[in-house]
Scaffold this active site. Structure first.
Site, mmCIF file in Angstrom:
data_model
loop_
_atom_site.group_PDB
_atom_site.id
_atom_site.type_symbol
_atom_site.label_atom_id
_atom_site.label_comp_id
_atom_site.label_asym_id
_atom_site.label_seq_id
_atom_site.Cartn_x
_atom_site.Cartn_y
_atom_site.Cartn_z
ATOM 1 N N GLU A 210 40.405 1.443 8.920
ATOM 2 C CA GLU A 210 39.494 0.786 10.031
ATOM 3 C C GLU A 210 39.694 -0.626 10.388
ATOM 4 O O GLU A 210 39.288 -1.686 10.060
ATOM 5 C CB GLU A 210 38.140 0.925 9.341
ATOM 6 C CG GLU A 210 37.509 2.166 9.296
ATOM 7 C CD GLU A 210 36.184 2.351 9.195
ATOM 8 O OE1 GLU A 210 35.269 1.285 9.188
ATOM 9 O OE2 GLU A 210 35.493 3.337 8.978
ATOM 10 N N GLU A 398 36.576 9.662 6.200
ATOM 11 C CA GLU A 398 35.121 9.259 5.957
ATOM 12 C C GLU A 398 34.433 10.146 6.786
ATOM 13 O O GLU A 398 34.697 10.096 7.962
ATOM 14 C CB GLU A 398 34.963 7.938 5.956
ATOM 15 C CG GLU A 398 35.470 7.134 5.123
ATOM 16 C CD GLU A 398 35.432 5.572 5.064
ATOM 17 O OE1 GLU A 398 34.251 5.253 5.749
ATOM 18 O OE2 GLU A 398 36.163 4.695 4.723
HETATM 19 C C1 GBH Z 1 33.024 2.891 6.935
HETATM 20 O O1 GBH Z 1 32.910 1.888 8.167
HETATM 21 C C2 GBH Z 1 33.617 1.966 5.832
HETATM 22 O O2 GBH Z 1 34.905 2.147 5.910
HETATM 23 C C3 GBH Z 1 33.037 1.822 4.725
HETATM 24 O O3 GBH Z 1 33.561 1.093 3.874
HETATM 25 C C4 GBH Z 1 31.571 1.931 4.880
HETATM 26 O O4 GBH Z 1 30.828 1.907 3.606
HETATM 27 C C5 GBH Z 1 31.189 3.014 5.670
HETATM 28 O O5 GBH Z 1 31.774 3.191 6.789
HETATM 29 C C6 GBH Z 1 29.522 3.078 5.916
HETATM 30 O O6 GBH Z 1 29.271 2.091 6.925
HETATM 31 O O7 GBH Z 1 26.147 -3.971 11.724
HETATM 32 O O8 GBH Z 1 26.255 -3.619 13.995
HETATM 33 O O9 GBH Z 1 27.841 -4.917 13.046
HETATM 34 C C7 GBH Z 1 32.309 2.589 9.110
HETATM 35 C C8 GBH Z 1 32.473 1.526 10.294
HETATM 36 C C9 GBH Z 1 31.856 -0.742 10.756
HETATM 37 C C10 GBH Z 1 30.240 0.887 10.928
HETATM 38 C C11 GBH Z 1 30.902 -1.802 10.651
HETATM 39 C C12 GBH Z 1 29.023 -0.206 10.833
HETATM 40 C C13 GBH Z 1 28.933 -2.408 11.255
HETATM 41 C C14 GBH Z 1 27.950 -2.257 12.751
HETATM 42 N N1 GBH Z 1 31.255 0.840 10.283
HETATM 43 N N2 GBH Z 1 29.625 -1.323 11.599
HETATM 44 S S1 GBH Z 1 26.925 -3.929 12.985
#
Ligand code: GBH
Length: 492
Positions: A210, A398
């Site tokens: 990612e 994932e």
């Molecule tokens: C994945 O990210 C990750 O690879 C993993 O480590 C993580 O635990 C899992 O998903 C669950 O989240 O709070 O509005 O800034 C998924 C993509 C990127 C989605 C970060 C949530 C934060 C949004 N994620 N994002 S915000």
């Protein structure tokens, strides 16, 4: 310019994916007599997955390991960030997390009980190179050797990710982390070092997990480590160095790995679903897929930034050294996609030929506000990747969701919402595999609750409930559901 799609390939995917084709073709195998004898009762379709389908679960180093000072591990940007007051909910950190570093054998038994055939984990760069470059720390890699041996002894295939955001702090301090090409080069060196030592047993390697989650959120929004808010030019250059690091790592792995090793990426692409499955909206979703992923997946697959990406960036476009694009687009053996949610796209008359339709206020989401429910992402994600870039080996690296997860009186978490989520998403994945879209495996995020980055321990994604006071793991209802599905290799 449109990417090259061979006519045969396109026809194959397009016709297989024709609207309405799936249900009929799936039902065709059921004996007619069996269908008739059922009278008026609805007949379950044999909604099976391909026989060699690889069911799995996933975790990442900083989210589960703890043991941040053990065996010579150096600090990562996430240690620094989580120890900075106000960055993580409740000022939580990964110092102990799930203590997986010491409890990995027990965690492998959780996997075995689920019946998963594969496990995706990540290797912590600062365990292997405490400073990021310079002298390696063999004791750090030893942990992953023990883990891999334990997995194989239990019949579980290891899939290793080399970078799930734990950048060695020393590289951030000395060269500005991914702002510098030095980090791209150091990453490749680390990738080659690891590949040389584990690919006798680990046959699938992911370079980076990612891009957006550590570059966009870490260097622009400042909500992930290292918590910077760079201006556009420096930010776009950071993005470029991340994909460059990926490409250099692919080359280093190929140079050092044992024959038969497969290399790919695990990217949470923006998944663009057509608002309605008509040809013009599907076409708009294809265009949107290339543009919305221009900085990462598109340049990795096509070896060029799209014209729209470059013109939008203008003077802030990345400076590309000669040879970079070829490195970035080094051929991959497979494509991993992390899929949580979808955005909806419609055709319009604009020059770009698509419009994004925002989620209405009432659109349902899981516990995380960003996690809008979009099961069709698990159909459109792999379909786009197969159709646009001719990927012939795809993994869902994932997929999963956050739920409120409170144990009932009997100690079990009855996470019916997670079961609903997974069942609906897998229904769409099965639609994809039944149409011949080459998805080979699925890794449910996550094996167990863990450190959910800026959300700390407040947001649970696991199939197993973790009591962080005792480190006890308890299977949730969703674990029982997933186990049953794996055993049947079919939807239920
Ligand atoms: C994945 O990210 C990750 O690879 C993993 O480590 C993580 O635990 C899992 O998903 C669950 O989240 O709070 O509005 O800034 C998924 C993509 C990127 C989605 C970060 C949530 C934060 C949004 N994620 N994002 S915000």
């Amino acid at each position: 310019m449109a990417p090259r799609v061979t006519r045969r390939k396109f026809a194959k995917v397009a016709s297989a994916a024709a609207i309405g084709a799936s249900a009929g073709s799936v039902a065709a195998g059921a004996p007619a007599a069996a269908q008739r004898s059922a009278g008026t009762a609805p007949q379950p379709l044999p909604r099976a997955f391909p026989s060699a389908f690889l069911w799995g679960t996933a975790t990442a180093s900083y989210q589960v390991e703890g043991a941040v000072h053990d065996d010579g591990r150096g600090p990562s940007v996430w240690d620094t960030f989580s120890h900075t007051a106000g960055k993580v909910v409740n000022n939580a950190n990964g110092d102990v997390a799930n203590d997986h570093y010491h409890r990995y054998k027990q965690d492998v038994q959780l996997m075995k009980a689920l019946g998963v055939k594969s496990y995706r984990f990540s290797i912590a760069w600062p365990r292997v190179f405490p400073q990021g470059d310079g002298a390696p720390n063999p004791k750090g890699l030893d942990f992953y050797n023990r883990l891999v041996d334990e997995l194989l002894a239990n019949g579980i295939q290891p899939f290793a990710t080399l970078y799930h955001w734990d950048l060695p702090q020393s590289l951030q301090d000395r060269v500005g982390g991914w702002e510098s090409r030095d980090t791209s080069n150091a990453f490749a060196n680390y990738a080659g070092y690891v590949a040389e030592r584990i690919t006798d047993r680990v046959k699938h390697i992911f370079t980076i997990n990612e891009f957006g989650a550590f570059v966009d959120l870490g260097y622009r929004a400042g909500v992930h480590a290292p918590g910077l808010k760079l201006p556009p030019g420096r930010f776009n250059q950071t993005r470029h160095h991340a994909v460059l690091g990926h490409g250099l790592a692919v080359q280093a792995i190929r140079a050092k790995a044992k024959p038969g090793t497969k290399v790919g990426v695990a990217e949470n692409m923006t998944i663009c679903a057509p608002v309605i499955e008509t040809p013009e909206h599907v076409e708009a979703a294809v265009r949107a897929t290339r543009e919305r992923n221009a900085a990462y997946m598109t340049v990795i697959q096509e070896g060029r930034y799209t014209e729209l990406y470059l013109s939008t960036a203008g003077a802030d476009a990345p400076k590309v050294a000669s040879g970079d694009l070829k490195i970035i687009s080094s051929p991959l053996d497979f494509v991993g996609i992390n899929i949580y949610t979808a955005i909806y796209v419609r055709a319009d008359e604009s020059p770009q030929g698509f419009a994004i339709v925002p989620h209405p206020k009432s659109f349902p989401h899981m516990l995380s506000p960003w996690l809008y429910i979009g099961p069709e992402a698990l159909y459109w994600g792999p379909r786009h990747v197969a159709q646009i870039w001719q990927a012939n080996e795809i993994y869902i690296t994932e997929n999963g969701c956050s739920s409120s997860d409170i144990p009932a009186a009997d100690g079990v978490v009855y996470d019916t919402d997670r079961v609903m989520y997974v069942r609906n998403y897998l229904t769409q994945l099965q639609r994809a595999t039944s149409e011949g879209i080459p998805v080979r495996g699925y890794f449910l995020w996550s094996l167990m609750d863990n450190f959910e980055w800026a959300d700390g321990y407040t947001n649970r994604f696991g199939l197993h409930y973790v009591d962080y006071d005792t480190q006890k793991r308890t299977p949730k209802l969703s674990a029982a559901f997933y186990k049953e599905m794996i055993a049947r290799n079919a939807l239920m």
